[in-house]
Design an enzyme around this catalytic site. Structure first.
Site, PDB file in Angstrom:
ATOM      1  N   ASP A  41      16.824 -19.714  15.151  1.00  0.00           N
ATOM      2  CA  ASP A  41      16.452 -18.359  14.227  1.00  0.00           C
ATOM      3  C   ASP A  41      16.977 -19.509  13.450  1.00  0.00           C
ATOM      4  O   ASP A  41      16.742 -21.059  12.538  1.00  0.00           O
ATOM      5  CB  ASP A  41      18.345 -17.819  13.332  1.00  0.00           C
ATOM      6  CG  ASP A  41      18.443 -17.161  14.594  1.00  0.00           C
ATOM      7  OD1 ASP A  41      17.326 -16.212  15.081  1.00  0.00           O
ATOM      8  OD2 ASP A  41      20.122 -16.824  15.895  1.00  0.00           O
ATOM      9  N   LYS A  62      14.302 -15.413   9.709  1.00  0.00           N
ATOM     10  CA  LYS A  62      13.748 -14.441   9.604  1.00  0.00           C
ATOM     11  C   LYS A  62      12.785 -15.532   8.340  1.00  0.00           C
ATOM     12  O   LYS A  62      13.146 -16.384   8.275  1.00  0.00           O
ATOM     13  CB  LYS A  62      14.621 -13.609   8.462  1.00  0.00           C
ATOM     14  CG  LYS A  62      15.036 -12.499   8.641  1.00  0.00           C
ATOM     15  CD  LYS A  62      16.070 -11.871   7.775  1.00  0.00           C
ATOM     16  CE  LYS A  62      16.944 -10.737   8.820  1.00  0.00           C
ATOM     17  NZ  LYS A  62      17.642  -9.920   8.178  1.00  0.00           N
ATOM     18  N   MET A 174      28.093 -13.297   4.694  1.00  0.00           N
ATOM     19  CA  MET A 174      26.777 -12.486   3.921  1.00  0.00           C
ATOM     20  C   MET A 174      26.870 -11.101   3.537  1.00  0.00           C
ATOM     21  O   MET A 174      26.559 -10.676   3.690  1.00  0.00           O
ATOM     22  CB  MET A 174      25.914 -12.030   5.348  1.00  0.00           C
ATOM     23  CG  MET A 174      25.727 -13.002   6.187  1.00  0.00           C
ATOM     24  SD  MET A 174      25.478 -12.693   8.180  1.00  0.00           S
ATOM     25  CE  MET A 174      26.842 -11.969   8.377  1.00  0.00           C
TER      26      MET A 174
END
Lengths: 247, 247
Positions: A41, A62, A174
């Site tokens: 990731d 991402k 987050m």
């Protein structure tokens, strides 16, 4: 299931730690060194990948403005690579089971009779406060702490996160994008004067520590990635630290 | 304050991880390698000390049946060693700020103008469940977890631990001696049918996993050191694991 080398397939699910590339474990380094494939990731620091010099590297995190892989696509990549390689490492930031969706990947592989060996990492929820010198527990001040995601799946009709946590210290991961909503919810259960602080880019060179209270921390200038810590341990930290603090 | 070598004094407060000697970080190994003195508690595995071959080793943990060092005595040893050595490492199991009394040691040194650099470790509260393959969070099942000490200071007149934690997963450290009382308290707030499990000697060769519910786990045959985990993630783990489970 048997892999290309005629052995029982095992995929290693590995925690990379909170950012600082030296905060990876010896055990993680050892499996990276023998990896044929590393599926990773977005990591806080890609220097960690240097431990796997001969591995094929597959990025599944991402990328700003681009299509990124869905969990189903990632699961499919894991299955394919496990069947076609000897040593497959799935590398995740922090610890693989602290909001890492590691459990879903284990269940996918399990359905195909592929075993997973999990190697924990230093979770940023604890590793970031400890690195700056903020104790999440402290005798007489905090005998418990709760770690919670500040970014709940927005498609959920019923919210699972209720913010009524009674632990002495609350650590929110987050959650910077939703810090206003989250602190407002927490103030239903906790004094707005409760000390709070935000650690931006924890364990990395551009680390920044912003001090405040539950009531005013959301109005400060804060950038992701960052961790919010709420509780009286923040006052203990103030007494202990020699670091530059932003008010 | 200036040390023997004429430099600003720094003591390294270092987490040794949950037991498996390979679950120590690269950063911890690097400071151990240059240590002149290592002051250490009871570690799950003393093999970690091999990273500090030239250091003086000072044990300050508990020994069965013997007098052990009080926190005041440990603080005094830390001060003396900091003043007389270049590189002093204070090594603790797990993470130094998760029930490690690390904060008190930092405050003591701070009063003498000695800085502390903290290096996080894999806390057993997360590292042990992750190593056996038990996810403390899992999408749709657990978006939060609370870590709490099961062994509160018995001299306290008012208990700080209330057991009314609302997080999805509860992880209890050092609580096997009081598991009956602790689970009874938790049942005031949580269904006795909630899945629960105990991991004995986590990350070590004699690891053992005992399955049950909040209502019956205290009646099982369990030995310290062990961690209690309560929550629906225990059912997810059951579905995921290939390990031998004890019922």
């Amino acid at each position: 299931m048997i892999n290309k080398a005629g052995e029982e397939m095992v995929v290693y699910l590995v925690g990379a730690g909170p950012g600082d590339p030296e905060l990876i474990t010896l055990k993680a380094i050892k499996v990276l060194e023998k990896a044929d494939v590393v599926i990773y990731d977005r990591l806080a620091n890609e220097e960690i990948l240097k431990h796997a010099p001969q591995a094929k590297l597959i990025y599944v995190g991402k990328k700003a403005g681009e299509h990124y892989k869905s969990q189903d696509e990632i699961n499919q990549i894991l299955l394919n690579e496990a069947k076609n390689n000897d040593v497959v490492v799935r590398l995740k930031g922090g610890d693989p089971f602290v909001f890492g969706r590691g459990g879903e990947e284990v269940l996918t592989l399990k359905q195909e009779n592929i075993d997973i060996e999990t190697i924990p990492g230093v979770t940023s929820s604890i590793g970031v406060p400890t690195t700056v010198g903020l104790p999440v527990t402290h005798r007489g001040v905090a005998t418990s702490f709760t770690v919670v995601t500040g970014h709940e799946d927005p498609t959920k009709t019923e919210k699972q996160v209720k913010w009524d946590y009674t632990a002495d210290t609350i650590i929110v991961l987050m959650g910077i994008g939703q810090i206003k909503e989250n602190t407002e919810e927490m103030m239903k259960y906790r004094d707005p004067k409760t000390p709070a602080c935000v650690i931006e880019s924890g364990t990395l060179p551009d680390e920044r520590i912003v001090m405040g209270t539950l009531g005013d921390i959301a109005q400060k200038d804060i950038k992701s990635p960052a961790i919010l810590i709420v509780g009286n341990v923040v006052d203990v930290f103030k007494e202990m630290t020699s670091k530059k603090l932003v008010y």
